[in-house]
Write a protein that holds these residues in place. Structure first.
Motif, PDB file in Angstrom:
ATOM      1  N   HIS A 102     121.879 -32.278  12.755  1.00 18.80           N
ATOM      2  CA  HIS A 102     122.942 -31.719  11.916  1.00 18.80           C
ATOM      3  C   HIS A 102     124.252 -31.756  12.703  1.00 18.80           C
ATOM      4  CE1 HIS A 102     120.270 -30.093   8.753  1.00 18.80           C
ATOM      5  NE2 HIS A 102     119.415 -29.969   9.748  1.00 18.80           N
ATOM      6  N   ASP A 103     125.278 -32.372  12.100  1.00 15.01           N
ATOM      7  CA  ASP A 103     126.572 -32.469  12.775  1.00 15.01           C
ATOM      8  C   ASP A 103     127.742 -32.117  11.859  1.00 15.01           C
ATOM      9  OD1 ASP A 103     126.470 -34.667  11.134  1.00 15.01           O
ATOM     10  OD2 ASP A 103     126.990 -36.133  12.670  1.00 15.01           O
ATOM     11  N   ASP A 104     127.464 -31.454  10.743  1.00 18.51           N
ATOM     12  CA  ASP A 104     128.530 -31.041   9.828  1.00 18.51           C
ATOM     13  C   ASP A 104     129.297 -29.878  10.459  1.00 18.51           C
ATOM     14  OD1 ASP A 104     130.111 -30.034   7.716  1.00 18.51           O
ATOM     15  OD2 ASP A 104     128.630 -30.666   6.218  1.00 18.51           O
ATOM     16  N   THR A 110     125.983 -26.218   7.192  1.00 17.34           N
ATOM     17  CA  THR A 110     124.924 -26.546   8.150  1.00 17.34           C
ATOM     18  C   THR A 110     123.791 -25.535   8.076  1.00 17.34           C
ATOM     19  OG1 THR A 110     126.452 -27.655   9.659  1.00 17.34           O
ATOM     20  CG2 THR A 110     124.398 -26.847  10.602  1.00 17.34           C
ATOM     21  N   HIS A 128     124.288 -30.985  16.690  1.00 12.66           N
ATOM     22  CA  HIS A 128     125.237 -31.709  17.526  1.00 12.66           C
ATOM     23  C   HIS A 128     126.550 -30.928  17.533  1.00 12.66           C
ATOM     24  CE1 HIS A 128     127.019 -34.945  19.750  1.00 12.66           C
ATOM     25  NE2 HIS A 128     128.019 -34.994  18.884  1.00 12.66           N
ATOM     26  N   ASP A 132     133.105 -33.885  17.437  1.00 14.62           N
ATOM     27  CA  ASP A 132     132.505 -34.678  16.359  1.00 14.62           C
ATOM     28  C   ASP A 132     131.296 -33.981  15.738  1.00 14.62           C
ATOM     29  OD1 ASP A 132     131.112 -34.913  18.736  1.00 14.62           O
ATOM     30  OD2 ASP A 132     130.468 -36.966  18.358  1.00 14.62           O
ATOM     31  N   GLY A 133     131.258 -32.661  15.832  1.00 14.61           N
ATOM     32  CA  GLY A 133     130.130 -31.921  15.268  1.00 14.61           C
ATOM     33  C   GLY A 133     130.490 -30.474  15.007  1.00 14.61           C
ATOM     34  N   SER A 157     125.816 -32.496  22.953  1.00 16.70           N
ATOM     35  CA  SER A 157     127.274 -32.570  22.866  1.00 16.70           C
ATOM     36  C   SER A 157     127.756 -33.627  23.843  1.00 16.70           C
ATOM     37  CB  SER A 157     127.910 -31.221  23.218  1.00 16.70           C
ATOM     38  OG  SER A 157     129.327 -31.308  23.138  1.00 16.70           O
ATOM     39  N   THR A 349     124.588 -42.543   7.516  1.00 13.90           N
ATOM     40  CA  THR A 349     125.234 -42.039   8.730  1.00 13.90           C
ATOM     41  C   THR A 349     126.539 -42.756   9.042  1.00 13.90           C
ATOM     42  OG1 THR A 349     123.185 -41.245   9.740  1.00 13.90           O
ATOM     43  CG2 THR A 349     124.964 -41.866  11.238  1.00 13.90           C
ATOM     44  N   LEU A 353     129.408 -37.921   6.888  1.00 14.87           N
ATOM     45  CA  LEU A 353     128.433 -36.831   6.936  1.00 14.87           C
ATOM     46  C   LEU A 353     127.356 -37.021   5.873  1.00 14.87           C
ATOM     47  CD1 LEU A 353     130.936 -33.861   7.439  1.00 14.87           C
ATOM     48  CD2 LEU A 353     129.461 -34.912   9.175  1.00 14.87           C
ATOM     49  N   ARG A 462     133.431 -38.161   9.309  1.00 13.34           N
ATOM     50  CA  ARG A 462     133.059 -37.448  10.534  1.00 13.34           C
ATOM     51  C   ARG A 462     134.247 -37.480  11.484  1.00 13.34           C
ATOM     52  NH1 ARG A 462     128.998 -40.016  11.019  1.00 13.34           N
ATOM     53  NH2 ARG A 462     127.373 -38.581  10.318  1.00 13.34           N
TER      54      ARG A 462
END
Length: 571
Positions: A102-104, A110, A128, A132-133, A157, A349, A353, A462
């Motif tokens: 999960h990187d939102d 999230t 993440h 960028d996360g 990270s 991806t 997102l 993203r």
């Protein structure tokens, strides 16, 4: 009296085939190879067999036939030296950890997505964190609904590792967490961002987890190297060299080597080459166990914990649905190779997102393979297959050689700092780029079988990771073809239609098939093929026998780029 049923006779699958010697097989293979060759150009047995060999990046040769060696090495068993066959026996009910990423940056979104995943088959959470996360301060909210005694949580990270680790530790320290990982990987971060690696937080991170069960402190993440273009043997070598660098540093800080060994987890790429993926995981465990043996780590503690992630380098933006097929092959390979945890990146991806649907497809790819196709019912199912054993040996040998080279030159930190790693990756990428450009390495849906008139996926973008000039920048295989498609899109925006190239119908055998091949080739770059007498922006030149420039081993990228130049498409 109860009579035991008779046991069925063993199946003799090859009983009706006549036995053949190696020499006889070579003659038969030569006869097949020579079928399509002119009378005076027939190959001998040795030449015919050589023509059937294939070459993999990293100097690995794949033979057309593998048989039992005259003096085979013992196969071993899972859970014992050299751990080639697995860190432990596989549990058929929970064969591996289904780990969703999960990187939102939206913490509420999230949190909702994490809960949905856990309720529908995911067994652990990967957040993440960073630019960028997710923000470090939002980690606690994202995990608010997670039963930490049941679901492991790991963080990663590139630019805020210390803050990410601290945020997760704060959550875990107040719980009965079963396992997890704080995600410290300073050399991985240095590779991805170009910043100087700072190993100083490692010893404190290990010390503070002394009473936290199976929670680990360190992840050796080689995705930055793989995504930048590293070959599989090089990726394994970089993983080993990075792991040794952390062990060496921790030992200098007074951490017992056995304790340090326990805290290291490996996160590696899984590609659509399922057998190479399996071989890489098997080779990594073998080599890491050998390192543990030299350091007198007890045998039971030498098995490497591996987390396989579907390769970002193989994912495409165009015809993104084919990423599902690539991920299925990669997951199968990771399962064959005995990965302890597997993450399938959502098929969208590259576009931005992920959505609830793409996350569902990602997790179900694993669940279906494990529970319905039963690929997880056997531990190391490929073990003993001589092709896989030979491939594992080749990857392990090549990786060990590169690992020794890095160690002799001063270790992984030095190799990153002086550019040796980047240089090695660049050499490997050049070989792969040549294969991609000529379509010797095809990309389904992009360089072959492209979809004309495709509408791009629309996803929330993203945020971009800021990096320095020396960073290892991800290089997706399909990007060069997508750049050609972008030129056509820009032309269409300006002119109201895609670039048009006239394609004549030739007066030669199989003319219709040849024209279809030419039209498909133009579609790779988003070019519209029109009849020879129609209005066009350029013409595909012809010869007496075919289309000028179109050949089996042609550089497709250069050819299409020149054709777009002719139409006036912006570079």
């Amino acid at each position: 009296m109860t009579v035991a049923p008779k046991r069925p006779a063993a199946m003799t699958l090859a009983a009706h085939f006549p036995e053949r010697t190696q020499a006889q097989w070579r003659d038969l293979a030569a006869a097949v190879v020579n079928k399509g060759r002119p009378e005076g150009q027939h190959l001998g047995a040795d030449e015919a067999v050589a023509s059937m060999r294939s070459h993999l990046a990293g100097g690995i040769e794949v033979e057309p036939l593998y048989t039992r060696p005259a003096d085979p090495a013992p196969l071993g068993v899972p859970g014992a030296m050299p751990f080639t066959r697995g860190r432990a026996l596989r549990d058929a009910d929970v064969p591996w950890d289904v780990r969703q990423v999960h990187d939102d940056p939206d913490a509420a979104a999230t949190r909702k997505a994490v809960l949905a995943d856990l309720e529908n088959g995911v067994t652990s959470v990967w957040l993440h964190v960073g630019t960028d996360g997710l923000a470090p301060g939002d980690v606690a909210e994202a995990l608010a609904d997670v039963r930490l005694d049941l679901a492991p949580v790991v963080v990663s990270s590139w630019d805020e590792q210390a803050a990410a680790a601290e945020a997760l530790y704060a959550v875990l320290s107040g719980s009965r967490a079963s396992s997890g990982n704080l995600g410290h990987d300073p050399l991985g971060a240095a590779a991805r961002t170009g910043a100087t690696a700072d190993l100083s937080p490692l010893a404190d991170a290990v010390a503070r987890l002394h009473d936290h069960g199976e929670v680990r402190a360190i992840t050796v993440d080689t995705r930055a190297h793989a995504d930048a273009g590293a070959t599989v043997p090089d990726e394994v070598a970089f993983a080993l060299a990075t792991g040794v660098a952390y062990l060496r540093h921790l030992e200098s800080e007074g951490v017992d080597v056995v304790e340090a060994f326990r805290h290291i987890e490996f996160r590696v790429s899984a590609s659509a080459d399922q057998f190479l993926t399996a071989a890489a995981l098997r080779a990594l465990r073998r080599a890491w166990a050998r390192i543990g043996e030299t350091l007198d780590v007890p045998e039971r503690s030498r098995g490497a914990f591996t987390h396989a992630v579907t390769s970002g380098r193989m994912f495409t933006r165009d015809d993104a649905w084919t990423n599902i097929l690539r991920s299925t092959l990669a997951t199968f390979g990771a399962s064959l190779g005995g990965a302890d945890a597997i993450t399938v990146l959502p098929f969208d991806t590259v576009s931005g997102l992920s959505t609830p649907f793409s996350r569902r497809v990602a997790r179900n790819t694993q669940i279906l393979l494990a529970e319905e196709s039963n690929v997880a019912r056997v531990t190391d199912p490929a073990g003993g297959a001589w092709a896989v054993e030979a491939l594992t040996d080749e990857v392990a040998t090549a990786a060990w050689s590169v690992f020794q080279e890095i160690e002799r030159a001063g270790g992984m930190a030095e190799a990153l700092a002086n550019g040796a790693v980047a240089q090695r990756i660049s050499a490997g990428r050049a070989e792969r780029d040549a294969a991609l450009a000529t379509r010797a390495q095809p990309i389904t849906g992009v360089s072959t079988f492209p979809l004309a008139g495709e509408k791009p996926l629309e996803r929330a973008p993203r945020r971009e990771l800021p990096v320095q000039a020396s960073a290892l920048v991800p290089q997706r295989d399909s990007a060069v073809f997508e750049a050609l498609r972008d030129r056509s899109t820009a032309y269409a925006t300006e002119h109201g239609h895609a670039p048009r190239v006239a394609v004549a119908t030739l007066d030669v055998p199989r003319a219709a098939d040849r024209r279809i091949d030419a039209v498909n080739l133009l579609t790779v770059a988003g070019i519209s093929a029109v009849e020879a007498d129609a209005e066009s922006d350029a013409v595909l030149a012809t010869t007496d026998t075919g289309y000028a420039g179109v050949a089996k081993d042609m550089d497709v990228v250069a050819f299409l780029s020149a054709l777009l130049d002719e139409t006036g498409a912006p570079a």
